[in-house]
Design an enzyme around this catalytic site. Structure first.
Site, PDB file in Angstrom:
ATOM      1  N   PHE A 291      10.471   1.305  58.938  1.00  0.00           N
ATOM      2  CA  PHE A 291      11.652   2.440  58.337  1.00  0.00           C
ATOM      3  C   PHE A 291      12.311   2.852  60.006  1.00  0.00           C
ATOM      4  CE2 PHE A 291      14.016   6.424  57.018  1.00  0.00           C
ATOM      5  CZ  PHE A 291      14.456   6.368  56.168  1.00  0.00           C
TER       6      PHE A 291
ATOM      7  N   ARG B 125      18.673  -2.288  46.099  1.00  0.00           N
ATOM      8  CA  ARG B 125      17.864  -1.590  45.755  1.00  0.00           C
ATOM      9  C   ARG B 125      17.188  -0.969  44.573  1.00  0.00           C
ATOM     10  NH1 ARG B 125      14.493   2.196  50.450  1.00  0.00           N
ATOM     11  NH2 ARG B 125      15.808   3.662  49.728  1.00  0.00           N
TER      12      ARG B 125
ATOM     13  N   TYR C 243       9.308  13.692  49.026  1.00  0.00           N
ATOM     14  CA  TYR C 243      10.170  13.861  47.935  1.00  0.00           C
ATOM     15  C   TYR C 243      10.911  12.684  47.083  1.00  0.00           C
ATOM     16  CZ  TYR C 243      12.823  12.452  52.281  1.00  0.00           C
ATOM     17  OH  TYR C 243      13.496  11.735  53.559  1.00  0.00           O
ATOM     18  N   LYS C 244       9.919  11.769  48.014  1.00  0.00           N
ATOM     19  CA  LYS C 244      10.449  10.143  46.584  1.00  0.00           C
ATOM     20  C   LYS C 244       9.628  10.484  45.775  1.00  0.00           C
ATOM     21  CE  LYS C 244      11.625   8.174  51.570  1.00  0.00           C
ATOM     22  NZ  LYS C 244      11.431   7.749  52.402  1.00  0.00           N
TER      23      LYS C 244
ATOM     24  N   ASP D  84       2.283   5.304  56.973  1.00  0.00           N
ATOM     25  CA  ASP D  84       3.766   6.065  56.554  1.00  0.00           C
ATOM     26  C   ASP D  84       3.353   5.484  55.216  1.00  0.00           C
ATOM     27  OD1 ASP D  84       5.729   6.983  55.100  1.00  0.00           O
ATOM     28  OD2 ASP D  84       6.539   6.821  57.779  1.00  0.00           O
TER      29      ASP D  84
END
Ligand code: PLP
Length: 425
Positions: free
Chosen positions: A152, A393, A245-246, A220
């Site tokens: 990422f 996605r 927050y995912k 991560d």
């Protein structure tokens, strides 16, 4: 509420079905899978707009119903009335560790190893520099930071910046490369799941390769924790970070978590200490004396409002086993891929996500017109996202997405991608 209503699925789909026998069979299977889903009722713990199929929980998790009242109460009562005393009376000061303990079981971490605060980006920097310094304590000759070449972006940017600051060479390597780490490597930063393709890398194997080379490893977990077991303690991981927050549903900009293995904590020399990581924060000493344990991984004043929103959000995990979540995640993503195969024109989409269990909880499809399809999906109440250049996605959060949702999303996709004989549902 009916069982299927509880699972948040749409009954109209089966009744309005006008497809082939094969697609009718998919509808029947979706129905049966929802009926036997042990997590069907956890959807009631979230407030989602009616009729919406939300497949972007890997980017911003849905709102747990407990959050708005908790945040309102924290503001009105604890801030408004309690004021400064709330640091103690309302448990604000300890919140970074307390919320860390709620996340720890999802990470396979025994107590005392997880702290919450700051963004994932900040904790990536903190962990990479701390990992570098741990490695230097053992072998000051190490010169290199290795970063996953599919990372990422923010992780890559921070590793590069840390490298400039430390005078380290930053090298990109593929997570499957058995020669990725060597005697020059001080620290390696690897994403557990590739955010673009949804591929899951082999955490135990990569961890042991890095450690056998004498390097420290930082994982991560932003796209894995909350969707699958990660077993950090069992695999002897050094440091790990991840997003609040995912799949943890903490809300936009929720603070992230940092894991530091117990045995390393006494030696941890992190680059962003603050008064709240001090052994005696209120002594106001001129020099930083690190607090014992995981507290020394803290920084400045914790972001209480979003931290307590995350704490309330974590209540959705009560009575939920992460193994159940993983089983449903694999079944859901597998079923969605099957529906896409059956319902879209052959060759219309290329499935980028592995079909085996080496995947996370998303399905990525590539198509040249991916960006143009997204708003048309949204108009039909199916929310996914797009990553350049051509990737669509779809994230499947097992706590609030069902199998009929997966089928309806695939049908809608087939329709917006040009198939007229498939009803959008
Ligand atoms: C989402 C995500 C981040 C986000 O970092 P922020 O500081 O919250 O912007 C970082 N790393 C990975 C791998 C991610 O998936």
């Amino acid at each position: 509420m009916s069982e299927r209503g509880a699972a948040g699925t749409n009954d109209g789909d089966r009744d309005g079905w006008s497809g082939s026998a094969e697609t009718a069979e998919l509808a029947e299977r979706a129905h049966l899978l929802d009926r036997s889903d042990p997590l069907a009722t956890t959807r009631e713990r979230f407030s989602l707009p009616p009729g919406l199929i939300y497949l972007d929980g890997n980017s911003l998790g849905a709102l747990p119903t407990a959050v708005p009242e908790r945040v309102a109460e924290t503001i009105r009562r604890d801030w408004g009335q309690g004021l400064i005393a709330s640091w103690w009376d309302a448990g604000w000061w300890e919140a970074p560790q307390r919320v860390g303990e709620l996340i720890a079981p999802l990470l396979g971490a025994a107590p005392g190893q997880v702290v919450v605060g700051d963004s994932t980006s900040v904790n990536v920097f903190r962990a990479v520099v701390a990992g570098w310094r741990l490695a230097q304590q053992d072998d000051p000759g190490r010169t290199e930071i290795v970063v996953d070449d599919t990372t990422f972006p923010t992780d890559g940017y921070l590793a590069a910046s840390a490298g400039r600051l430390l005078g380290a060479r930053v090298r990109r390597a593929h997570p499957t490369d058995v020669n990725a780490f060597d005697e020059h490597t001080a620290v390696a930063l690897i994403n557990h799941v590739d955010y673009r393709t949804g591929r899951r890398w082999d955490l135990p194997a990569v961890t042991s390769r890095a450690q056998r080379a004498g390097a420290r490893i930082v994982w991560d977990l932003s796209h894995s924790a909350g969707a699958m077991p990660v077993d950090l303690d069992r695999h002897g991981v050094d440091l790990a970070v991840g997003c609040g927050y995912k799949f943890l549903n903490g809300g936009p900009g929720a603070p992230s978590y940092l894991y530091v293995r117990s045995e390393l904590q006494d030696r941890l020399d992190q680059p962003l200490p603050g008064w709240s990581s001090h052994a005696e924060p209120f002594a106001m000493e001129a020099d930083h004396r690190p607090a014992p344990g995981i507290v020394r991984a803290r920084g400045g004043t914790p972001e209480i409002l979003s931290l307590l929103a995350l704490e309330a959000a974590l209540e959705v995990w009560q009575g939920v086993e992460i193994e159940q979540v993983r089983a449903k995640s694999l079944a859901l993503t597998g079923f969605f891929m099957e529906c896409v195969d059956a319902l879209t024109e052959p060759g219309r989409f290329r499935v980028l996500t592995p079909r085996g269990d080496d995947r996370g909880s998303q399905v990525s499809l590539s198509a040249p017109d991916a960006a143009a399809l997204l708003p048309r999906l949204a108009d039909a109440l199916v929310v996914g996202d797009h990553r350049p250049p051509d990737v669509l996605r779809f994230g499947f959060a097992p706590l609030y997405v069902g199998f009929t949702d997966a089928l309806r999303a695939a049908r809608t996709l087939a329709r917006v991608a040009g198939r007229r004989d498939v009803t959008a549902g």
